[in-house]
Structure formats: C-alpha cells, structure tokens
Enzyme design. Sequence first.
Site, PDB file in Angstrom:
ATOM      1  CG  ASP A 291      83.126  12.409  26.197  1.00 49.26           C
ATOM      2  OD1 ASP A 291      82.604  11.587  25.421  1.00 49.26           O
ATOM      3  OD2 ASP A 291      84.174  12.171  26.827  1.00 49.26           O
ATOM      4  CB  ILE A 292      76.459  12.953  27.629  1.00 46.16           C
ATOM      5  CG1 ILE A 292      76.381  14.419  28.045  1.00 46.16           C
ATOM      6  CG2 ILE A 292      75.485  12.105  28.433  1.00 46.16           C
ATOM      7  CD1 ILE A 292      76.685  14.679  29.506  1.00 46.16           C
TER       8      ILE A 292
END
Length: 262
Positions: A76-77
């Site tokens: 979940d960058i």
Amino acid sequence: MRVHHRNLTNLVGCCNEGAHLAILYEFMANGNLKQHLSDRKETSLSWEDRLRIAVGAARGLEYLHKSCKPPIIHRDIKSTNILLNEKFEAKLADFGLSRIYPSEGGTHVSTVVAGTPGYLDPEYNITNRLNEKSDVYSFGVVLLEIITGHPVITEVENEDKHIHISQLVTSMASEGHIEDIVDPCLLGEFEVVSAKKAVEVALKCTCHTSSKRPSMNEVVVELKECLAMELARKTNSRGIGPHLAREINSMNWDSESSLQPR
C-alpha cells in the site's frame, strides 16, 4: 516490531483494552508527503527536497524487499503513507496490508487484491499474483506525484473520463518538454538532466509488465544519481555527466544521513 530501518516508522506500542484498539507510531512532525504536494498554500518542496524524500522512501522499500528475512511486500505504497519527520526525512508507514514474500524458489504470492486505486499494480489486479514489483509500480506512481505535483487521477475537462498520472506524463514526455512535466511550483529551479532521469525511472516503475520494472535496488541507485546532479547544480558544477554522478553515488554514505557523502 522485527524490522528496523531509518526510513520505516518505528512502532512505539499498542493499546488493546476492550473497545479501545490502537497502534502507536513515532511522531512525524511534518505529516505526510501528500499534504506537501497538494497544499499550495505551503512553501513548495524544492527539487532537492523531493529527491531526498524519494531516495528515503525507496531505501525503505529496498530494505523490506532485500534485507528482511523473509522479504516483505508493503502492498500500500502511496503518498499519504510516506511520512516526514522534523528534518523532512521520509519514512514508510501503515503496514496493515503487508505480506511476507517467499524468498526461496517463489516468484509470487497468490492473494486477494488489496491496495489503493491509482497506486495498485494493474498486473497484480488482474492476476492476483503479488510480488515485489507490485510495490515498485506503486512507488513509481508516488515518484510521478513528487515530480509533477499532479494528483494520481485527473478528470478530463468536458469529457466523462479520467486519466492516470502515468498516462499523462507518458503523453507529455513524448513531446520532449521536461519543463511542462515538472511541478510549476519549482519555477524552473531544478537540474534538467536530473529531472529527465527521474521521469524515466518513474515511467519504468509504472510499466504494466512487472518483469520490465526495475528492482528497488536499481531505483535507489538511479535516484541517487539524480540527487547528485542536483547537488552539483547548486554548487555551480553544471554539466555534470552520468559518469561523475555514478562516482559521487559510489562514495560511502554517512550512517547519520544516507544522503550526505563523507
């Protein structure tokens, strides 16, 4: 709790008392990266600032992918998950979707798709096959945000459709005008070759075919070269070439600041 790196937020503790559930991380005085890219009332980050933040975030991901045993995929960058401390040093946060990646013989993890629209690896979204290159794609999107100041998804005026930042930059890059791509808030204060190289790195990261994306180790090297060029510009050493940039990049980096050559 088992991973420690200067570019990852430190876990301070947790609370689990009845209905009160919380995870406590270190305080990050300057909030998240997204705030500084979208809030035009604040002083805009300089090109050097942006590259330092990009290198820091990339180093955090490189650590998760290569130094952790077993490797970890963040999954979940995004710019809101890159936090900035009082010195504007970048640290990755929010590991709620992270997954362990098989380091021996495995090429991917089959898992239900999770992540944030716009940052989500399209190949992973189609195949449910997660690997480290999924993080690379998401990082590439963040890097495009850093370079351009544009939102990840833009509405097309007078048309009922949206355009992704990677499509927008690819279209602009084909015309060859880097000044039109870089955030206008910088007022032209950036090293042109450095900016072009950063755009190339970002577009490689956001390639739809994961096998064609670079590793985070390669991304760190390339972004350090971009930073070296910008530092040279600021010390009146314009015209620095890739060879000299690599030479600066090969220097030992001080443990207190991974971006300051000894």
